[in-house]
Motif scaffolding. Structure first.
Motif, short mmCIF file in Angstrom:
data_model
loop_
_atom_site.label_atom_id
_atom_site.label_comp_id
_atom_site.label_asym_id
_atom_site.label_seq_id
_atom_site.Cartn_x
_atom_site.Cartn_y
_atom_site.Cartn_z
N ILE A 191 -15.41 -8.60 69.53
CA ILE A 191 -14.34 -7.90 68.80
C ILE A 191 -13.42 -7.17 69.77
O ILE A 191 -12.19 -7.20 69.63
N LEU A 192 -14.00 -6.54 70.78
CA LEU A 192 -13.19 -5.82 71.77
C LEU A 192 -12.31 -6.79 72.58
O LEU A 192 -11.17 -6.46 72.90
N MET A 193 -12.84 -7.98 72.90
CA MET A 193 -12.04 -8.94 73.64
C MET A 193 -10.94 -9.55 72.78
O MET A 193 -9.92 -10.02 73.29
N SER A 194 -11.15 -9.54 71.47
CA SER A 194 -10.08 -9.85 70.49
C SER A 194 -9.44 -11.22 70.69
O SER A 194 -8.23 -11.38 70.52
N SER A 195 -10.22 -12.23 71.06
CA SER A 195 -9.68 -13.58 71.13
C SER A 195 -9.62 -14.14 69.72
O SER A 195 -10.65 -14.42 69.10
N LYS A 196 -8.41 -14.32 69.20
CA LYS A 196 -8.24 -14.75 67.82
C LYS A 196 -8.90 -16.09 67.55
O LYS A 196 -9.58 -16.28 66.54
N GLY A 292 1.11 -16.25 70.35
CA GLY A 292 0.21 -17.33 70.73
C GLY A 292 0.38 -18.63 69.97
O GLY A 292 0.50 -19.70 70.57
N THR A 293 0.44 -18.57 68.65
CA THR A 293 0.55 -19.79 67.85
C THR A 293 1.92 -20.44 68.04
O THR A 293 2.03 -21.66 68.16
N ALA A 294 2.97 -19.63 68.08
CA ALA A 294 4.32 -20.16 68.28
C ALA A 294 4.44 -20.85 69.64
O ALA A 294 5.08 -21.90 69.76
N LEU A 295 3.81 -20.28 70.67
CA LEU A 295 3.84 -20.90 71.99
C LEU A 295 3.18 -22.27 71.95
O LEU A 295 3.70 -23.24 72.53
N ARG A 296 2.07 -22.38 71.25
CA ARG A 296 1.36 -23.65 71.18
C ARG A 296 2.14 -24.69 70.37
O ARG A 296 2.11 -25.87 70.68
N VAL A 297 2.85 -24.22 69.34
CA VAL A 297 3.72 -25.13 68.58
C VAL A 297 4.85 -25.64 69.48
O VAL A 297 5.18 -26.83 69.48
N TYR A 298 5.44 -24.74 70.24
CA TYR A 298 6.51 -25.13 71.17
C TYR A 298 6.00 -26.12 72.22
O TYR A 298 6.66 -27.12 72.52
N GLN A 299 4.81 -25.87 72.76
CA GLN A 299 4.26 -26.76 73.78
C GLN A 299 3.98 -28.15 73.20
O GLN A 299 4.17 -29.16 73.88
N SER A 300 3.54 -28.21 71.95
CA SER A 300 3.32 -29.50 71.29
C SER A 300 4.65 -30.22 71.11
O SER A 300 4.74 -31.45 71.31
N ARG A 301 5.65 -29.47 70.76
CA ARG A 301 6.99 -30.05 70.55
C ARG A 301 7.54 -30.65 71.83
O ARG A 301 8.03 -31.78 71.83
N ILE A 302 7.45 -29.91 72.94
CA ILE A 302 8.04 -30.44 74.18
C ILE A 302 7.23 -31.63 74.71
O ILE A 302 7.78 -32.50 75.40
N PHE A 303 5.92 -31.68 74.38
CA PHE A 303 5.15 -32.86 74.77
C PHE A 303 5.69 -34.10 74.07
O PHE A 303 5.84 -35.16 74.69
N LEU A 304 5.99 -33.97 72.77
CA LEU A 304 6.57 -35.11 72.04
C LEU A 304 7.93 -35.48 72.60
O LEU A 304 8.28 -36.67 72.66
N GLU A 305 8.71 -34.48 73.02
CA GLU A 305 10.00 -34.77 73.65
C GLU A 305 9.79 -35.55 74.95
O GLU A 305 10.51 -36.52 75.21
N MET A 306 8.82 -35.14 75.75
CA MET A 306 8.51 -35.85 76.99
C MET A 306 8.08 -37.28 76.70
O MET A 306 8.47 -38.23 77.40
N GLN A 347 -6.01 -28.95 75.18
CA GLN A 347 -6.64 -29.91 76.09
C GLN A 347 -6.33 -31.34 75.70
O GLN A 347 -6.22 -32.22 76.57
N TYR A 348 -6.15 -31.61 74.40
CA TYR A 348 -5.82 -32.96 73.97
C TYR A 348 -4.46 -33.38 74.52
O TYR A 348 -4.29 -34.48 75.09
N LEU A 392 -11.61 -25.42 70.07
CA LEU A 392 -10.99 -24.67 71.16
C LEU A 392 -9.98 -25.51 71.91
O LEU A 392 -8.96 -24.99 72.39
N PHE A 393 -10.23 -26.80 72.02
CA PHE A 393 -9.30 -27.69 72.74
C PHE A 393 -7.94 -27.76 72.07
O PHE A 393 -6.96 -28.19 72.68
N LEU A 394 -7.86 -27.33 70.80
CA LEU A 394 -6.57 -27.29 70.11
C LEU A 394 -5.69 -26.15 70.60
O LEU A 394 -4.46 -26.19 70.44
N SER A 395 -6.31 -25.12 71.20
CA SER A 395 -5.53 -23.95 71.61
C SER A 395 -5.64 -23.62 73.09
O SER A 395 -4.95 -22.71 73.56
N GLU A 396 -6.50 -24.35 73.84
CA GLU A 396 -6.67 -24.07 75.26
C GLU A 396 -6.77 -25.36 76.06
O GLU A 396 -7.40 -26.32 75.62
N SER A 397 -6.16 -25.35 77.25
CA SER A 397 -6.38 -26.44 78.21
C SER A 397 -7.61 -26.05 79.03
O SER A 397 -7.52 -25.53 80.13
#
Length: 428
Positions: A191-196, A292-306, A347-348, A392-397
């Motif tokens: 709880i103290l580390m608060s990793s969502k 955090g979630t918005a960053l991951r959405v953006y990273q998914s988007r730019i992967f599709l652009e690539m 990671q995917y 976890l692989f959905l949100s971390e490399s």
């Protein structure tokens, strides 16, 4: 001869593997030395006839061979070579497991016990260390997130380790007062580390455990699960720093341009990016912040652009050669420069971007095989590990750090090699 006799005892490998896992939170040199010792010791069994060879080992070894081949087309050979050194465990650890004495479920339970006790020691150390720093500074932030554990360790990676230890204690059929105290300590630390992401995954696994592995009346299960979930939810909401992290995701997910009061001020305002903006907006402002979630959405988007703009479907950019492309996209979309330094946080996608469709298929195959064996043998710790990795692989490399590599490959080999042996015994 004495050394050979020592190594030929299966307990030797149990203690070495436990030591490797326990030293993961420390500087990488400690686990590296122990891994080398593990591999050297395994060579004493090379000439044995009972060498185990299966698809469990083939998949990560093939994945590593693909990483080597990617040097041919890598957009960044220097970083690819560095990545090959870091990911050596993907080849040599499965190879070593071919030779060592078979590690059964009892040995895995012993390794899990030693590891879990080690995590409790770390938990007490970090909480005590934060208490000393609070006494010196009167700053409550020392108890939370990256301030609680050093940034080199990273709270998400440490939360994964702590969660695995927590589930070991939860799965014990008979819990003494000491073990119940350990459960409380590890929950407090999480709880103290608060990793969502980790807290969410842990709640899901806890619910699965009580519904499928605990032999008590259904009504009691429901009451227990609801009580624990409510307790964890209110605990998170009660802790100011943890509540702020969860609320930031909730408040910014669907509303554009909310003001980030923590990062900006009345003069220099910082605006949060919503999920819709992260997916569709072409040009951002320098004072835009990605939760955090918005960053991951953006990273998914730019992967599709690539993927659409460059011919990388079959090959990828090469091992660890995608970072420059991420930075280019950050400049193209006018992000604040530091956002170009983040990896895909998935990671995917990371594997697909670096090694193409074949690397992606190998990764998925490993995860599916891991989950299949876990579910087949109804091993709760194995199931907890399998579910944690898949989600976890959905949100971390996770493989971008040696800690993630070592934790994954050792538990992957341990659980699945034991499952194979168990399956053979059942068949006979």
């Amino acid at each position: 001869m004495k050394v050979r006799n020592l190594i030929e005892k299966s307990d030797f490998f149990v203690y070495v593997i436990a030591a490797i896992l326990v030293t993961i939170p420390l500087k990488n040199i400690f686990s590296t030395i122990l891994i080398v010792a593990f591999m050297v010791a395994s060579l004493f069994y090379v000439r044995r006839k009972n060498i185990t060879f299966s698809v469990v080992q083939i998949l990560p070894m093939f994945l590593y061979l693909l990483m080597i081949v990617s040097l041919v087309w890598s957009h960044d050979p220097k970083h690819s070579l560095f990545g090959l050194q870091k990911l050596l465990s993907f080849f040599f650890i499965p190879a070593a497991f071919m030779f060592i004495p078979k590690i059964d479920k009892n040995a895995i339970a012993k390794i899990a016990k030693l590891f879990s006790y080690g995590m409790v020691v770390y938990a007490l150390f970090y909480i005590a260390s934060a208490g000393i720093r609070y006494y010196q500074t009167q700053n409550t932030e020392v108890f939370f997130y990256h301030e609680l554990v050093n940034k080199d360790l990273n709270v998400i990676y440490f939360s994964v380790l702590v969660s695995f230890a927590l589930f070991y204690f939860i799965a014990l059929k008979e819990k003494k007062i000491l073990e119940k105290a350990f459960i409380f300590i590890l929950i407090v630390l999480l709880i103290l580390m608060s990793s969502k992401s980790i807290i969410t995954i842990d709640i899901i696994i806890f619910v699965c455990y009580y519904y499928y592995f605990v032999d008590i009346p259904k009504a009691t299960k429901t009451v227990t699960v609801l009580s624990v979930v409510c307790f964890l939810t209110f605990s998170v909401l009660y802790v100011k720093e943890a509540k702020e992290r969860f609320l930031l995701e909730y408040e910014t997910a669907f509303i554009d341009n909310t003001v980030n009061n923590k990062m900006g001020d009345t003069i220099n305002k910082v605006y949060n990016v919503s999920l819709k903006q992260a997916w569709t907006k072409d040009q951002f402002e320098q004072n835009n912040f990605f939760p955090g979630t918005a960053l991951r959405v953006y990273q998914s988007r730019i992967f599709l652009e690539m993927l659409n703009e460059q011919n990388i479907f079959f090959t990828g950019f090469g091992l660890e050669a995608a970072q420059h492309q991420i930075d280019k996209k950050a400049k193209e979309h006018n992000l604040f420069p530091s956002f170009g330094m983040y990896n895909f946080h998935n990671q995917y996608i990371q594997t697909f971007a670096e090694l193409g469709i074949f690397g992606f298929v190998l990764l998925i195959s490993m995860l599916l095989l891991n989950f299949k064996n876990a579910w087949k043998h109804k091993d709760f710790l194995h199931i907890a590990f399998a579910i944690t990795m898949i989600m976890l692989f959905l949100s971390e490399s996770f493989f971008c750090r040696q800690r993630g590599i070592v934790f994954f490959i050792f538990l992957y080999c341990l659980f699945n090699m034991s499952a194979i042996k168990q399956g053979k015994k059942t068949a006979t």
